[in-house]
Design a protein around this motif. Sequence first.
Motif, PDB file in Angstrom:
ATOM      1  N   SER A 147      -3.186 -10.763   7.657  1.00  0.00           N
ATOM      2  CA  SER A 147      -3.809 -10.303   6.418  1.00  0.00           C
ATOM      3  C   SER A 147      -3.082 -10.811   5.183  1.00  0.00           C
ATOM      4  N   GLU A 173      -9.563   1.705  -3.239  1.00  0.00           N
ATOM      5  CA  GLU A 173     -10.253   1.029  -2.139  1.00  0.00           C
ATOM      6  C   GLU A 173      -9.335   0.014  -1.451  1.00  0.00           C
ATOM      7  N   ARG A 174      -8.632  -0.767  -2.242  1.00  0.00           N
ATOM      8  CA  ARG A 174      -7.714  -1.759  -1.665  1.00  0.00           C
ATOM      9  C   ARG A 174      -6.554  -1.082  -0.949  1.00  0.00           C
ATOM     10  N   ARG A 234      -6.595   1.799   0.648  1.00  0.00           N
ATOM     11  CA  ARG A 234      -7.062   2.310   1.939  1.00  0.00           C
ATOM     12  C   ARG A 234      -7.176   1.192   2.973  1.00  0.00           C
ATOM     13  N   ARG A 235      -7.740   0.057   2.555  1.00  0.00           N
ATOM     14  CA  ARG A 235      -7.900  -1.054   3.501  1.00  0.00           C
ATOM     15  C   ARG A 235      -6.545  -1.568   3.970  1.00  0.00           C
ATOM     16  N   GLU A 245      -4.649   0.778   6.559  1.00  0.00           N
ATOM     17  CA  GLU A 245      -5.086   0.723   7.946  1.00  0.00           C
ATOM     18  C   GLU A 245      -4.329  -0.350   8.724  1.00  0.00           C
ATOM     19  N   THR A 249       0.851  -1.174   0.000  1.00  0.00           N
ATOM     20  CA  THR A 249       0.000   0.000   0.000  1.00  0.00           C
ATOM     21  C   THR A 249       0.892   1.231   0.000  1.00  0.00           C
TER      22      THR A 249
END
Length: 411
Positions: free
Chosen positions: A290, A389-390, A392-393, A396, A187
């Motif tokens: 994850s 979207e991916r 941001r997830r 976190e 990310t």
Amino acid sequence: MAAVLTPRSAKMSLERLINALRPVLAENFGVVIRYVPTLAKYLLCLLFLINVRSWPLMWHFRVFRPVFRIRLEHKLLQWRTMFMSRARKIQAEDEWLDSISPVGADPMSFSIKYNTWASIDDSDFNGHLSNSSYAKTMDSARFKAALAMFPMFFRAGGWMALAATHYNFIREIPILAPYEIRLSIGTWDQKWIYIIAKFVTKPKSKSKSKSKPAEQPTSPSSNSNSDTETSTLFTASLRTPADADAISTTGTPFPPSDTPTATSIPTNAQSQGDTPTPTITAALKAVVASLASEPEPDGAILHTISVSQCCFKVGRITVPPVLVLAVNGFSAPSPSPNAPPHWAKAKAVMSRPLGGSTRALHGLLKGGWRDMPPAERWWDQAMGGVVEERRRRALEVVQALGLGMGGVRNL
């Protein structure tokens, strides 16, 4: 009646044995002495060869090997086009640059593999890859991945700064075992990009595919241009600056609007009520959970996960990761089989046949992006949709690592 062995009789027996062996020893001692230097020489040569990967400058060779390869490819291109017209040479070089760039690739699905093995000098007394060797090997793997992911950025004089590296050891890698490092982009935010590395081995057979988890190491590591000058096409650099001012641990290129910061999430130094404080262990477990929730597609065995926190620099100027990703061709998945929609705008800046130049790209990266209105920033549009979207997830989860380390400073 059995004879009793007294100290005096034992001494006399030893003297008789020595007297009997003295002629034999006297005859062969000179032969033994004569071959000792030869034997020692062969043993030293064997020891020297076994540790070949630790010879002087071998680390530099392994790290910069991708640069040597890409420079050789460029030199071969120049030789193949030496009798062509100037316009055709420029066009051929532009096509070659496109071929080594990840044009149209999904940044969060793109991966690079680095293959190596646990040599004797990289292993410890327990018979497996030593903790320090993970970091040493990651230097080479990160550099290879950086050149493959961001060739246009390095061509424009950029470099990557390594701010932190986190490791979670799951299984040992046995001595002499071949293993593979799979690197991908986890990310990014307004300043940092997080590179995920998985150390894996291929199972030898189906019967051995289920490996028994080994005992974790007791001390896991935690580390933290000119268009005409084609002979210096790539001046890549991936390093950890020696001075503390070279990398700011809190500043960003511009104020982030969508990512949590150290002031918005409580740390060890600033807790709010009964909110649990994020720790390094908890953050690492969250990242591992994850990333390792799904098995490797080819059934490879996962041994270690590493997260590297890096940022892009041109001189001392920090470049937003989203811009670097876009100028290298990364984009959100597109139904069109052709180049991504933003690629024409990127090429207009850096492609010589289209009126761009390396100097123009250098200026955009060094700060020219600030002068462009937000509505016209094509690099933000290139990374929108499902990629955003991916991102941001994943952010976190991964960003908790940095927050935990920030809290440790106050202990």
